[in-house]
Design a protein around this motif. Sequence first.
Motif, PDB file in Angstrom:
ATOM      1  N   ILE A   1      -0.558   5.920 -13.322  1.00 52.88           N
ATOM      2  CA  ILE A   1      -1.834   5.747 -14.029  1.00 52.88           C
ATOM      3  C   ILE A   1      -2.066   4.276 -14.341  1.00 52.88           C
ATOM      4  CG2 ILE A   1      -3.123   6.299 -16.134  1.00 52.88           C
ATOM      5  CD1 ILE A   1      -1.647   8.978 -16.218  1.00 52.88           C
ATOM      6  N   SER A   2      -1.026   3.586 -14.799  1.00 52.53           N
ATOM      7  CA  SER A   2      -1.146   2.163 -15.125  1.00 52.53           C
ATOM      8  C   SER A   2      -1.431   1.338 -13.884  1.00 52.53           C
ATOM      9  CB  SER A   2       0.139   1.668 -15.804  1.00 52.53           C
ATOM     10  OG  SER A   2       0.350   2.332 -17.033  1.00 52.53           O
ATOM     11  N   ALA A   3      -0.775   1.674 -12.777  1.00 54.66           N
ATOM     12  CA  ALA A   3      -1.011   0.939 -11.532  1.00 54.66           C
ATOM     13  C   ALA A   3      -2.438   1.147 -11.039  1.00 54.66           C
ATOM     14  CB  ALA A   3      -0.010   1.393 -10.471  1.00 54.66           C
ATOM     15  N   LEU A   4      -2.938   2.362 -11.149  1.00 58.16           N
ATOM     16  CA  LEU A   4      -4.317   2.638 -10.739  1.00 58.16           C
ATOM     17  C   LEU A   4      -5.317   1.911 -11.640  1.00 58.16           C
ATOM     18  CD1 LEU A   4      -3.959   6.471 -10.062  1.00 58.16           C
ATOM     19  CD2 LEU A   4      -4.431   4.718  -8.329  1.00 58.16           C
ATOM     20  N   ALA A   5      -5.009   1.865 -12.939  1.00 57.02           N
ATOM     21  CA  ALA A   5      -5.886   1.146 -13.870  1.00 57.02           C
ATOM     22  C   ALA A   5      -5.918  -0.339 -13.529  1.00 57.02           C
ATOM     23  CB  ALA A   5      -5.408   1.358 -15.314  1.00 57.02           C
ATOM     24  N   ALA A   6      -4.765  -0.909 -13.192  1.00 55.47           N
ATOM     25  CA  ALA A   6      -4.709  -2.327 -12.826  1.00 55.47           C
ATOM     26  C   ALA A   6      -5.471  -2.576 -11.527  1.00 55.47           C
ATOM     27  CB  ALA A   6      -3.254  -2.766 -12.672  1.00 55.47           C
ATOM     28  N   ALA A   7      -5.367  -1.652 -10.570  1.00 58.49           N
ATOM     29  CA  ALA A   7      -6.092  -1.795  -9.308  1.00 58.49           C
ATOM     30  C   ALA A   7      -7.598  -1.721  -9.533  1.00 58.49           C
ATOM     31  CB  ALA A   7      -5.647  -0.717  -8.324  1.00 58.49           C
ATOM     32  N   ALA A   8      -8.021  -0.798 -10.396  1.00 58.69           N
ATOM     33  CA  ALA A   8      -9.441  -0.679 -10.710  1.00 58.69           C
ATOM     34  C   ALA A   8      -9.940  -1.941 -11.394  1.00 58.69           C
ATOM     35  CB  ALA A   8      -9.682   0.547 -11.591  1.00 58.69           C
ATOM     36  N   ASN A   9      -9.149  -2.476 -12.317  1.00 55.37           N
ATOM     37  CA  ASN A   9      -9.526  -3.690 -13.039  1.00 55.37           C
ATOM     38  C   ASN A   9      -9.648  -4.884 -12.093  1.00 55.37           C
ATOM     39  OD1 ASN A   9      -9.911  -4.860 -15.826  1.00 55.37           O
ATOM     40  ND2 ASN A   9      -8.261  -6.188 -15.115  1.00 55.37           N
ATOM     41  N   ALA A  10      -8.813  -4.895 -11.037  1.00 55.02           N
ATOM     42  CA  ALA A  10      -8.848  -5.984 -10.059  1.00 55.02           C
ATOM     43  C   ALA A  10      -9.953  -5.802  -9.020  1.00 55.02           C
ATOM     44  CB  ALA A  10      -7.497  -6.088  -9.360  1.00 55.02           C
ATOM     45  N   GLY A  11     -10.605  -4.650  -9.049  1.00 56.66           N
ATOM     46  CA  GLY A  11     -11.750  -4.431  -8.171  1.00 56.66           C
ATOM     47  C   GLY A  11     -11.415  -4.006  -6.753  1.00 56.66           C
ATOM     48  N   TYR A  12     -10.232  -3.433  -6.528  1.00 58.33           N
ATOM     49  CA  TYR A  12      -9.892  -2.962  -5.184  1.00 58.33           C
ATOM     50  C   TYR A  12     -10.771  -1.760  -4.831  1.00 58.33           C
ATOM     51  CZ  TYR A  12      -5.795  -5.985  -5.279  1.00 58.33           C
ATOM     52  OH  TYR A  12      -4.966  -7.072  -5.337  1.00 58.33           O
ATOM     53  N   GLU A  13     -11.430  -1.844  -3.693  1.00 64.63           N
ATOM     54  CA  GLU A  13     -12.328  -0.772  -3.282  1.00 64.63           C
ATOM     55  C   GLU A  13     -11.587   0.421  -2.703  1.00 64.63           C
ATOM     56  OE1 GLU A  13     -15.047  -2.583  -0.584  1.00 64.63           O
ATOM     57  OE2 GLU A  13     -16.020  -3.795  -2.136  1.00 64.63           O
ATOM     58  N   ALA A  14     -10.316   0.244  -2.388  1.00 67.01           N
ATOM     59  CA  ALA A  14      -9.506   1.336  -1.863  1.00 67.01           C
ATOM     60  C   ALA A  14      -8.047   1.111  -2.244  1.00 67.01           C
ATOM     61  CB  ALA A  14      -9.647   1.440  -0.347  1.00 67.01           C
ATOM     62  N   VAL A  15      -7.326   2.221  -2.425  1.00 69.66           N
ATOM     63  CA  VAL A  15      -5.905   2.172  -2.772  1.00 69.66           C
ATOM     64  C   VAL A  15      -5.156   3.181  -1.914  1.00 69.66           C
ATOM     65  CG1 VAL A  15      -4.205   2.719  -4.561  1.00 69.66           C
ATOM     66  CG2 VAL A  15      -6.211   1.368  -5.147  1.00 69.66           C
ATOM     67  N   LEU A  16      -3.997   2.752  -1.402  1.00 68.05           N
ATOM     68  CA  LEU A  16      -3.083   3.647  -0.709  1.00 68.05           C
ATOM     69  C   LEU A  16      -1.840   3.829  -1.582  1.00 68.05           C
ATOM     70  CD1 LEU A  16      -1.869   5.185   1.752  1.00 68.05           C
ATOM     71  CD2 LEU A  16      -1.106   2.944   2.616  1.00 68.05           C
ATOM     72  N   VAL A  17      -1.511   5.067  -1.910  1.00 58.33           N
ATOM     73  CA  VAL A  17      -0.281   5.381  -2.637  1.00 58.33           C
ATOM     74  C   VAL A  17       0.735   5.865  -1.612  1.00 58.33           C
ATOM     75  CG1 VAL A  17       0.802   6.763  -4.441  1.00 58.33           C
ATOM     76  CG2 VAL A  17      -1.577   6.008  -4.707  1.00 58.33           C
ATOM     77  N   ASP A  18       1.786   5.073  -1.401  1.00 57.90           N
ATOM     78  CA  ASP A  18       2.790   5.388  -0.387  1.00 57.90           C
ATOM     79  C   ASP A  18       4.182   5.348  -1.027  1.00 57.90           C
ATOM     80  OD1 ASP A  18       3.673   5.900   2.289  1.00 57.90           O
ATOM     81  OD2 ASP A  18       4.253   3.797   2.471  1.00 57.90           O
ATOM     82  N   SER A  19       4.747   6.482  -1.545  1.00 56.23           N
ATOM     83  CA  SER A  19       4.158   7.792  -1.423  1.00 56.23           C
ATOM     84  C   SER A  19       4.061   8.460  -2.795  1.00 56.23           C
ATOM     85  CB  SER A  19       5.010   8.653  -0.499  1.00 56.23           C
ATOM     86  OG  SER A  19       6.211   9.024  -1.153  1.00 56.23           O
ATOM     87  N   LEU A  20       3.268   9.515  -2.830  1.00 56.17           N
ATOM     88  CA  LEU A  20       3.071  10.263  -4.067  1.00 56.17           C
ATOM     89  C   LEU A  20       4.294  11.106  -4.413  1.00 56.17           C
ATOM     90  CD1 LEU A  20       0.976  10.890  -6.256  1.00 56.17           C
ATOM     91  CD2 LEU A  20       0.092  12.726  -4.801  1.00 56.17           C
ATOM     92  N   THR A  21       5.143  11.373  -3.442  1.00 53.98           N
ATOM     93  CA  THR A  21       6.335  12.202  -3.656  1.00 53.98           C
ATOM     94  C   THR A  21       7.243  11.648  -4.740  1.00 53.98           C
ATOM     95  OG1 THR A  21       6.365  13.153  -1.434  1.00 53.98           O
ATOM     96  CG2 THR A  21       8.488  12.961  -2.556  1.00 53.98           C
ATOM     97  N   HIS A  22       7.410  10.315  -4.782  1.00 53.50           N
ATOM     98  CA  HIS A  22       8.341   9.727  -5.739  1.00 53.50           C
ATOM     99  C   HIS A  22       7.944  10.003  -7.190  1.00 53.50           C
ATOM    100  CE1 HIS A  22       9.470   7.615  -2.086  1.00 53.50           C
ATOM    101  NE2 HIS A  22      10.585   7.272  -2.688  1.00 53.50           N
TER     102      HIS A  22
END
Length: 322
Positions: free
Chosen positions: A97-118
Amino acid sequence: MSRLNDNPGNRPARQADSDSTDFTFAPATREKAKARLAIMGVSGSGKTWTGLRLTNGLSRRFAVIDTERGAASKYAGINGVTFDTLQLHNYHPQNLISALAAAANAGYEAVLVDSLTHFWSGTEGTLAQVDRAAKSFGGNTFGGWKEGTPLQNAMIDALLSYPGHLVATMRSHTEWSLQTNAKGKKEPVRLGLRPEQRRGVEYEFDVVAQMDTDNTFSVIKSRCPDLHALVLERPDGADIAKTMLAWLDDGATGIDPATYVDRATADDVTFEELGALRQEVDSRGLQSTPFLDPANGTATTLGEYIRARGLALKNATEGSQP
């Protein structure tokens, strides 16, 4: 006679808390949307590279949340694919959640989570949180899930509410099957039948693909008609992204979640305005949109921020009254 209103024991009927919910129906409209795509498969099936090409096709500027010990970075620059990366080694659901919030704050138009399993079975992932909580309940697993389920749900909600395109890879549980090869002989084939994540999580995405050790990309679920049941050998993720964008962009312009963030964080916003804003955000399913609290830089969600700020304004107003 209808028994809908029967109430054994004449106990007072429990009413749903609907005071702040608007149950007014409105005509359905198709709006432009963001990608929500998952790729699952066994090790060596090509998930990371396909995910990188696909995410790059969705947006030239994108970020990778890497749990695979820098695996994605080994592809940096190939075929012009460039990206920023964040490597995590602790997979507590809140960290995603924190990583996604930081990505949104930085304005990234797309995010790849590699991987969600962890974030499910890795170090400090959901299963680890459940085990730890179970110990505090005397080894009661049900008590452990009472603590772990809200963490998992909040993480998935934030993932699906990211204000940009979202692609996630997931490892598959590996099983072996004897199959007949091209020469007519039986040989063991490694299969990935379901993702290593909470059961059913794949259904949360608009498009889900399975990849095998031959690098075959098979779509097993799709809300995009042109990708339904698609099977590609050694797929070009950029072409898949092009098809998805054509589908995603076919609609009226929706409201950018950043607009709601701006309204919620405005210095002159009132308690009443926050109440109306929260109803609007809830009606559009954006309450879990992750972003960084402008006051302290900590990760939060749009719904939680509006609730907390409304409470603070209410307390300040009541405290100032004689």
